[in-house]
Write a protein that holds these residues in place. Sequence first.
Motif, PDB file in Angstrom:
ATOM      1  N   MET A  84       6.151   5.172  14.543  1.00 49.85           N
ATOM      2  CA  MET A  84       5.456   4.617  13.431  1.00 49.85           C
ATOM      3  C   MET A  84       4.622   3.307  13.979  1.00 49.85           C
ATOM      4  SD  MET A  84       9.327   3.842  11.246  1.00 49.85           S
ATOM      5  CE  MET A  84       8.267   3.662   9.832  1.00 49.85           C
ATOM      6  N   THR A  85       3.910   2.763  13.332  1.00 48.15           N
ATOM      7  CA  THR A  85       2.707   1.818  13.312  1.00 48.15           C
ATOM      8  C   THR A  85       2.870   0.604  12.484  1.00 48.15           C
ATOM      9  OG1 THR A  85       1.213   2.705  12.098  1.00 48.15           O
ATOM     10  CG2 THR A  85       1.109   3.459  14.374  1.00 48.15           C
ATOM     11  N   GLY A  86       2.489  -0.522  12.986  1.00 45.72           N
ATOM     12  CA  GLY A  86       2.463  -1.821  12.225  1.00 45.72           C
ATOM     13  C   GLY A  86       1.791  -3.056  12.754  1.00 45.72           C
ATOM     14  N   SER A  87       1.580  -3.775  12.239  1.00 50.33           N
ATOM     15  CA  SER A  87       0.639  -4.982  12.527  1.00 50.33           C
ATOM     16  C   SER A  87       1.751  -5.642  13.870  1.00 50.33           C
ATOM     17  CB  SER A  87       0.615  -6.095  11.615  1.00 50.33           C
ATOM     18  OG  SER A  87       1.771  -6.505  11.017  1.00 50.33           O
ATOM     19  N   SER A  88       1.135  -6.846  14.398  1.00 50.77           N
ATOM     20  CA  SER A  88       1.854  -7.357  15.315  1.00 50.77           C
ATOM     21  C   SER A  88       2.867  -8.199  14.864  1.00 50.77           C
ATOM     22  CB  SER A  88       0.992  -8.448  16.040  1.00 50.77           C
ATOM     23  OG  SER A  88       0.238  -9.276  15.301  1.00 50.77           O
ATOM     24  N   GLY A  89       2.672  -8.540  13.372  1.00 52.33           N
ATOM     25  CA  GLY A  89       3.962  -9.518  12.853  1.00 52.33           C
ATOM     26  C   GLY A  89       5.195  -8.453  12.375  1.00 52.33           C
ATOM     27  N   VAL A  90       4.522  -7.087  12.193  1.00 51.11           N
ATOM     28  CA  VAL A  90       5.882  -6.050  11.855  1.00 51.11           C
ATOM     29  C   VAL A  90       6.582  -6.035  13.108  1.00 51.11           C
ATOM     30  CG1 VAL A  90       6.294  -3.855  11.177  1.00 51.11           C
ATOM     31  CG2 VAL A  90       4.437  -5.130   9.727  1.00 51.11           C
ATOM     32  N   LEU A  91       5.806  -5.778  14.202  1.00 54.79           N
ATOM     33  CA  LEU A  91       6.740  -5.476  15.465  1.00 54.79           C
ATOM     34  C   LEU A  91       7.447  -6.862  15.791  1.00 54.79           C
ATOM     35  CD1 LEU A  91       4.327  -3.270  15.818  1.00 54.79           C
ATOM     36  CD2 LEU A  91       4.854  -3.699  18.130  1.00 54.79           C
ATOM     37  N   ALA A  92       6.797  -8.040  15.513  1.00 62.90           N
ATOM     38  CA  ALA A  92       7.823  -9.175  16.097  1.00 62.90           C
ATOM     39  C   ALA A  92       9.036  -9.351  15.053  1.00 62.90           C
ATOM     40  CB  ALA A  92       6.807 -10.474  15.808  1.00 62.90           C
ATOM     41  N   THR A  93       8.967  -8.904  13.907  1.00 60.97           N
ATOM     42  CA  THR A  93       9.938  -9.005  12.811  1.00 60.97           C
ATOM     43  C   THR A  93      11.007  -7.874  13.396  1.00 60.97           C
ATOM     44  OG1 THR A  93       8.506 -10.007  11.453  1.00 60.97           O
ATOM     45  CG2 THR A  93      10.708  -9.073  10.398  1.00 60.97           C
ATOM     46  N   ALA A  94      10.260  -6.832  13.304  1.00 59.54           N
ATOM     47  CA  ALA A  94      11.250  -5.776  13.712  1.00 59.54           C
ATOM     48  C   ALA A  94      12.256  -6.045  15.113  1.00 59.54           C
ATOM     49  CB  ALA A  94      10.593  -4.515  14.011  1.00 59.54           C
ATOM     50  N   ARG A  95      11.505  -6.673  16.209  1.00 58.99           N
ATOM     51  CA  ARG A  95      12.316  -6.993  17.381  1.00 58.99           C
ATOM     52  C   ARG A  95      13.354  -7.721  16.890  1.00 58.99           C
ATOM     53  NH1 ARG A  95      13.705 -10.506  20.352  1.00 58.99           N
ATOM     54  NH2 ARG A  95      12.581 -12.018  19.173  1.00 58.99           N
ATOM     55  N   GLU A  96      13.058  -8.940  16.174  1.00 59.72           N
ATOM     56  CA  GLU A  96      14.002  -9.843  15.807  1.00 59.72           C
ATOM     57  C   GLU A  96      15.284  -9.328  15.064  1.00 59.72           C
ATOM     58  OE1 GLU A  96      14.042 -13.998  13.233  1.00 59.72           O
ATOM     59  OE2 GLU A  96      12.159 -13.514  14.328  1.00 59.72           O
ATOM     60  N   ARG A  97      14.692  -8.467  14.063  1.00 57.29           N
ATOM     61  CA  ARG A  97      15.815  -7.804  13.267  1.00 57.29           C
ATOM     62  C   ARG A  97      16.751  -6.913  14.264  1.00 57.29           C
ATOM     63  NH1 ARG A  97      11.806  -5.878   8.495  1.00 57.29           N
ATOM     64  NH2 ARG A  97      11.626  -7.694   7.328  1.00 57.29           N
ATOM     65  N   ALA A  98      16.117  -6.103  15.051  1.00 60.18           N
ATOM     66  CA  ALA A  98      16.864  -5.267  15.795  1.00 60.18           C
ATOM     67  C   ALA A  98      18.007  -6.173  16.760  1.00 60.18           C
ATOM     68  CB  ALA A  98      16.041  -4.386  16.965  1.00 60.18           C
ATOM     69  N   VAL A  99      17.237  -7.177  17.475  1.00 58.32           N
ATOM     70  CA  VAL A  99      18.116  -7.905  18.270  1.00 58.32           C
ATOM     71  C   VAL A  99      19.396  -8.744  17.569  1.00 58.32           C
ATOM     72  CG1 VAL A  99      18.255  -9.857  19.667  1.00 58.32           C
ATOM     73  CG2 VAL A  99      16.539  -8.431  20.018  1.00 58.32           C
ATOM     74  N   GLN A 100      18.876  -8.986  16.248  1.00 62.69           N
ATOM     75  CA  GLN A 100      19.972  -9.647  15.480  1.00 62.69           C
ATOM     76  C   GLN A 100      21.262  -8.812  15.182  1.00 62.69           C
ATOM     77  OE1 GLN A 100      17.854 -11.100  12.056  1.00 62.69           O
ATOM     78  NE2 GLN A 100      17.362 -13.327  13.298  1.00 62.69           N
ATOM     79  N   VAL A 151      12.870  -1.541  10.806  1.00 58.86           N
ATOM     80  CA  VAL A 151      11.409  -1.064  10.521  1.00 58.86           C
ATOM     81  C   VAL A 151      10.712  -1.337   9.154  1.00 58.86           C
ATOM     82  CG1 VAL A 151      11.719   0.182  12.743  1.00 58.86           C
ATOM     83  CG2 VAL A 151      11.995   1.373  10.276  1.00 58.86           C
ATOM     84  N   LYS A 152      11.488  -2.059   8.392  1.00 61.66           N
ATOM     85  CA  LYS A 152      10.643  -1.966   6.769  1.00 61.66           C
ATOM     86  C   LYS A 152       9.327  -2.919   7.107  1.00 61.66           C
ATOM     87  CE  LYS A 152      11.530  -3.901   2.381  1.00 61.66           C
ATOM     88  NZ  LYS A 152      12.511  -4.692   1.513  1.00 61.66           N
ATOM     89  N   GLY A 153       8.419  -2.039   6.442  1.00 61.90           N
ATOM     90  CA  GLY A 153       6.943  -2.706   6.453  1.00 61.90           C
ATOM     91  C   GLY A 153       6.155  -2.112   7.599  1.00 61.90           C
ATOM     92  N   ALA A 154       6.648  -1.162   8.367  1.00 66.32           N
ATOM     93  CA  ALA A 154       5.858  -0.133   9.279  1.00 66.32           C
ATOM     94  C   ALA A 154       5.661   1.129   8.218  1.00 66.32           C
ATOM     95  CB  ALA A 154       6.717   0.114  10.560  1.00 66.32           C
ATOM     96  N   ARG A 155       4.731   2.055   9.057  1.00 68.49           N
ATOM     97  CA  ARG A 155       4.692   3.078   8.472  1.00 68.49           C
ATOM     98  C   ARG A 155       4.517   4.295   9.556  1.00 68.49           C
ATOM     99  NH1 ARG A 155      -0.268   0.741   9.145  1.00 68.49           N
ATOM    100  NH2 ARG A 155      -1.948   2.102   9.920  1.00 68.49           N
ATOM    101  N   MET A 156       4.544   5.676   9.181  1.00 70.01           N
ATOM    102  CA  MET A 156       4.443   6.687   9.996  1.00 70.01           C
ATOM    103  C   MET A 156       3.255   6.887  10.716  1.00 70.01           C
ATOM    104  SD  MET A 156       7.535   7.930   9.982  1.00 70.01           S
ATOM    105  CE  MET A 156       7.287   9.552  11.037  1.00 70.01           C
ATOM    106  N   HIS A 157       3.330   7.003  11.964  1.00 71.18           N
ATOM    107  CA  HIS A 157       2.149   7.220  12.745  1.00 71.18           C
ATOM    108  C   HIS A 157       1.076   8.125  12.173  1.00 71.18           C
ATOM    109  CE1 HIS A 157      -0.442   8.211  16.180  1.00 71.18           C
ATOM    110  NE2 HIS A 157      -0.276   6.694  16.690  1.00 71.18           N
ATOM    111  N   PRO A 158      -0.051   8.063  11.886  1.00 72.90           N
ATOM    112  CA  PRO A 158      -0.895   9.228  11.493  1.00 72.90           C
ATOM    113  C   PRO A 158      -1.014  10.341  12.374  1.00 72.90           C
ATOM    114  CG  PRO A 158      -2.365   7.175  11.938  1.00 72.90           C
ATOM    115  CD  PRO A 158      -0.866   6.988  12.471  1.00 72.90           C
TER     116      PRO A 158
END
Length: 158
Positions: A84-100, A151-158
Amino acid sequence: MTTAQTAPESTPGTVAVPGESGPPWPTKIVVLLREGLLPWQELNVTAFLAGAVAAAIPELIGRPYEDADGTRYLAMIRQPVLVMTGSSGVLATARERAVQRGLPTSVFTADLFATGGDAENRAAVRAVAAADHDLVGIALHGPKNAVDKVVKGARMHP
């Protein structure tokens, strides 16, 4: 995956193996890439992150392959890896959610493109606080619903 899961049903040309689950998968593996990477970077980051998930969760690895001539090949991850792909903000949020949520997570930071090996990679990650990492990719594994929330907010890689 647990050994209590049922084996997949056989389809033409396949053999069900007891103790090996198949689709539908109860878990999900996702590699989440930052938008705007060069193609070689996307491939490199995906390979490193998928390898990290496989190394951390051995039950995700199937059995070695063998062709009709008896040539043996390495085992692979038994279930799909969604990219999947996302903005830097999506990645940071996803990392935080995964760790939590305590999900097995790996990270790849922009600094790792300039390092020369495993020891340097680990030192580069250790040198920066989690919230300050310049993430270019993360990978995680867990129950489908938990991974989907991460990964909410990310989308499938084209």
